[in-house]
Scaffold this motif. Structure first.
Motif, short mmCIF file in Angstrom:
data_model
loop_
_atom_site.label_atom_id
_atom_site.label_comp_id
_atom_site.label_asym_id
_atom_site.label_seq_id
_atom_site.Cartn_x
_atom_site.Cartn_y
_atom_site.Cartn_z
N UNK A 32 0.82 -1.21 0.00
CA UNK A 32 0.00 0.00 0.00
C UNK A 32 0.86 1.27 0.00
N UNK A 33 1.95 1.24 0.76
CA UNK A 33 2.83 2.41 0.82
C UNK A 33 3.49 2.67 -0.54
N UNK A 34 3.96 1.60 -1.18
CA UNK A 34 4.57 1.75 -2.50
C UNK A 34 3.52 2.15 -3.53
N UNK A 35 2.33 1.56 -3.44
CA UNK A 35 1.25 1.91 -4.37
C UNK A 35 0.87 3.38 -4.23
N UNK A 36 0.89 3.91 -3.02
CA UNK A 36 0.60 5.33 -2.81
C UNK A 36 1.60 6.20 -3.57
N UNK A 37 2.88 5.86 -3.46
CA UNK A 37 3.91 6.63 -4.16
C UNK A 37 3.80 6.47 -5.67
N UNK A 38 3.47 5.28 -6.13
CA UNK A 38 3.31 5.05 -7.57
C UNK A 38 2.11 5.84 -8.09
N UNK A 39 1.02 5.86 -7.34
CA UNK A 39 -0.16 6.63 -7.75
C UNK A 39 0.17 8.12 -7.84
N UNK A 40 1.00 8.58 -6.94
CA UNK A 40 1.32 10.00 -6.87
C UNK A 40 2.37 10.43 -7.91
N UNK A 41 3.41 9.56 -8.13
CA UNK A 41 4.53 9.94 -8.98
C UNK A 41 4.66 9.10 -10.25
#
Length: 148
Positions: free
Chosen positions: A78-87
């Motif tokens: 979830x943490x990595x997915x958050x960053x991928x969604x953002x950047x």
């Protein structure tokens, strides 16, 4: 080499991480998770350097954001997915070979094979074209030379 110089060289050869003490989490387990995840995240400024090794301000922001997500209770995915969604997927050092990325994974080997095929066809055509402009006497002489 003197022992003191050897010790100094060994100390200087140790990789320096850009993670600042104020960024580190108090919980060693969470900090270990953050370090493991940040090894796979690209600094968007430095390119091909993970965010732990980069001194760029954006890398620091990514490190802090990742740690905030882990403290908030996000799983690693979830943490990595958050960053991928953002950047975008560019933030991943090793993006998955799916979707549009599959074209990028295939393009390199495909271009290499296409280039090899073009080179092979060009050299083959040149070899046969050299004998086409010769007279019968020159062709016979060429055949004679090639037999020797």
């Amino acid at each position: 080499m003197k022992p003191a110089l050897l010790a100094l060289a060994l100390v200087m050869a140790v990789p320096v991480h850009a993670v600042q003490p104020e960024e580190m989490l108090a919980d060693p387990a969470l900090e270990a998770r953050a370090r493991a995840l940040s090894k796979g995240l690209r600094c968007l400024v430095c390119r091909n350097e993970n965010i732990d090794d980069s001194d760029a301000q954006l890398a620091k922001d990514l490190r802090v954001l990742l740690r905030e997500r882990l403290v908030a209770g996000d799983s690693d995915e979830e943490a990595v997915a958050f960053l991928v969604d953002r950047y975008g997927e560019y933030v991943l050092l090793n993006p998955p070979a799916t979707g549009a990325n599959i074209l990028l994974w295939i393009a390199g080997p495909a271009m290499l094979l296409a280039g090899a095929g073009i080179a092979f066809a060009t050299f083959r055509r040149r070899g046969s074209a050299a004998a086409e402009g010769l007279s019968e006497e020159e062709k016979a002489r060429l055949a004679e030379i090639l037999k020797e």
